[in-house]
Design a protein around this motif. Structure first.
Motif, mmCIF file in Angstrom:
data_model
loop_
_atom_site.group_PDB
_atom_site.id
_atom_site.type_symbol
_atom_site.label_atom_id
_atom_site.label_comp_id
_atom_site.label_asym_id
_atom_site.label_seq_id
_atom_site.Cartn_x
_atom_site.Cartn_y
_atom_site.Cartn_z
ATOM 1 N N PHE A 1 -19.987 -0.994 -1.816
ATOM 2 C CA PHE A 1 -18.919 -0.054 -2.124
ATOM 3 C C PHE A 1 -18.874 0.078 -3.636
ATOM 4 N N GLN B 1 -16.793 3.679 1.604
ATOM 5 C CA GLN B 1 -16.042 4.674 0.845
ATOM 6 C C GLN B 1 -15.003 4.050 -0.092
ATOM 7 N N THR B 2 -14.916 2.718 -0.111
ATOM 8 C CA THR B 2 -13.955 2.028 -0.975
ATOM 9 C C THR B 2 -14.310 2.202 -2.444
ATOM 10 N N LEU C 1 -14.073 -5.485 2.163
ATOM 11 C CA LEU C 1 -14.235 -4.185 1.508
ATOM 12 C C LEU C 1 -15.583 -3.548 1.847
ATOM 13 N N VAL D 1 -8.635 0.798 -3.870
ATOM 14 C CA VAL D 1 -8.129 -0.579 -3.825
ATOM 15 C C VAL D 1 -8.028 -1.105 -5.254
ATOM 16 N N ALA E 1 -8.568 5.267 8.539
ATOM 17 C CA ALA E 1 -9.807 5.343 7.766
ATOM 18 C C ALA E 1 -10.724 6.417 8.345
ATOM 19 N N ASP F 1 0.827 -1.195 0.000
ATOM 20 C CA ASP F 1 0.000 0.000 0.000
ATOM 21 C C ASP F 1 0.862 1.245 0.000
ATOM 22 N N PHE G 1 -13.010 0.294 -5.749
ATOM 23 C CA PHE G 1 -12.243 -0.900 -6.110
ATOM 24 C C PHE G 1 -12.115 -0.977 -7.631
ATOM 25 N N MET H 1 -6.979 -1.539 5.571
ATOM 26 C CA MET H 1 -8.226 -0.799 5.370
ATOM 27 C C MET H 1 -8.564 0.059 6.589
ATOM 28 N N ILE I 1 -11.095 5.268 -0.104
ATOM 29 C CA ILE I 1 -9.955 4.357 -0.051
ATOM 30 C C ILE I 1 -9.901 3.674 -1.412
ATOM 31 N N TYR J 1 -16.228 -0.844 4.497
ATOM 32 C CA TYR J 1 -15.838 0.528 4.217
ATOM 33 C C TYR J 1 -16.561 1.003 2.954
#
Length: 412
Positions: free
Chosen positions: A352, A329-330, A324, A292, A284, A239, A332, A280, A290, A327
């Motif tokens: 997400f 707010q992810t 995932l 991914v 946060a 990350d 992906f 994650m 976020i 969260y």
């Protein structure tokens, strides 16, 4: 989080669902014919080494004649609505037209530069499936065009190349390194591993495709080792914090030699998944995106994940999705399917946000067929972030212009 999508794209999803429900045919076998006479190599490049053509399928339990709409559910299709119950976009029938009218839907106006008042904008690009091979001059040309367009017209602070860099051969990595140095991106460049990074196992010592002798003396560890040597990473998952935002990169840790049933799917170890849980949670904040990245998509989600080839594109997909989903707010990003931007389901929300990134080298149409080479199609994404608002736009690298059908805004 709210999701805004060009209304006509959602209409297209509904039309595609109706028109495709009665189709009984299957696409032809997925092969791309290329010439490499100078090298004396086999002229058939097999994108999917597994015999048999991909076909569109539904999740278990779905009615036979109903497709799951990737973004919004059409009224009257209870099973479709149930499958997409967690989507933030809902539909209601328009009384005077054959189209559907959706709440929380707007057309996003495109611009050549971000315009978000006085708030600073962080920009990065996401491309995938560049498939740079030492002998394939077309792949070199397409990557050059993509890098030139991104560097000159929409430069940003980061570029993510989300898997399938080449075919995992030393010469492919050497060629890619030269191209990246030839047209350097102004920001940080980050890579993820794709299934094609393991493809040296399908070639013999002379570099010819040799499916009969798979794995041709190659091990998954050797394939991963070349990827790590090229990128300088310690592991295929890692990350970074870029401009104050958390970027998390995942990757498959083995290939078919371990278990033939793994096919082209990503295998994520329990160690990687436990690491992801910790990553994650790190710093946060509610609503703060976020980002991914994994080459393979979660099954039955974005465009191209409804084929039998991708029906389990991530082996530990249930566990990954559960992590995932903690969260919302992810965001992906996945590649692998190659489906062109603007296809129904390019961007969806299910707990997400998930986004398909098409392909720089060879986008596919919605029948899961490579778009003819003479069209010179080449695509990727440009992402602009202002505070907690994320604007995602498709980019046509051949035309060096935006793709109007692929423009989305995700915000808390």
């Amino acid at each position: 989080m709210k999701l805004y999508i060009a209304a006509w794209q959602v209409i297209l999803a509904a039309v595609l669902a109706l028109t495709s429900s009665g189709m009984g045919g299957e696409p032809g076998a997925q092969t791309e014919t290329v010439a490499s006479a100078a090298q004396g190599w086999d002229t058939t490049f097999i994108n999917t080494p597994v015999p048999g053509a991909p076909k569109l399928i539904l999740p278990p339990g779905s009615p036979k004649l109903e497709r799951v709409l990737p973004v919004a559910a059409a009224p009257g299709a209870a099973a479709v609505a149930s499958a997409q119950a967690s989507s933030s976009v809902q539909g209601t029938e328009h009384s005077s037209a054959s189209a559907w009218e959706f709440s929380s839907v707007q057309r996003v106006e495109l611009s050549s530069a971000p315009a978000v008042g006085n708030q600073s904008v962080f920009r990065f690009a996401v491309i995938s499936d560049i498939h740079v091979e030492a002998w394939n001059k077309e792949s070199h040309t397409k990557l050059r065009k993509a890098l030139t367009d991104l560097s000159q017209n929409v430069p940003g602070q980061a570029l993510v190349i989300n898997g399938d860099l080449g075919n995992g051969l030393p010469g492919d990595y050497e060629t890619l390194g030269k191209l990246m140095r030839e047209i350097p991106y102004p920001g940080q460049v980050v890579y993820t591993i794709g299934n094609h990074e393991f493809y040296k196992a399908w070639t013999d010592a002379a570099g010819k495709w040799n499916e009969a002798d798979f794995p041709n003396g190659e091990t998954p560890e050797a394939s991963i080792g070349r990827f790590l040597q090229f990128t300088g990473y310690d592991k295929v998952y890692h990350d970074s914090w870029i401009e104050g935002y958390h970027f998390i990169f995942l990757g498959s840790e083995t290939y078919r030699q371990t278990d033939d049933s793994f096919a082209e799917d990503a295998w994520l170890s329990e160690k990687q998944l436990q690491w992801l849980e910790g990553a994650m949670a790190e710093r946060a904040e509610e609503g703060k995106p976020i980002f991914v990245f994994l080459h393979q998509p979660l099954p039955y989600t974005v465009a191209g994940s409804f084929t039998d080839f991708n029906s389990r594109a991530v082996i530990q997909h249930e566990r990954l999705k559960e992590i995932l989903s903690r969260y919302p707010q992810t965001v992906f990003f996945s590649g692998h399917s190659h489906w062109e931007l603007g296809s129904p389901g390019t961007l969806i929300r299910d707990g997400f946000t998930m986004v398909n990134t098409s392909s720089v080298q060879s986008p596919y149409d919605t029948s899961d067929t490579p778009i003819p080479a003479e069209e010179q199609k080449s695509e990727g994404l440009v992402v602009e972030v202002s505070g907690n608002k994320v604007h995602i736009r498709g980019r046509d690298f051949t035309a060096a212009d935006w793709i109007p059908a692929a423009s989305y805004t995700v915000e808390p």
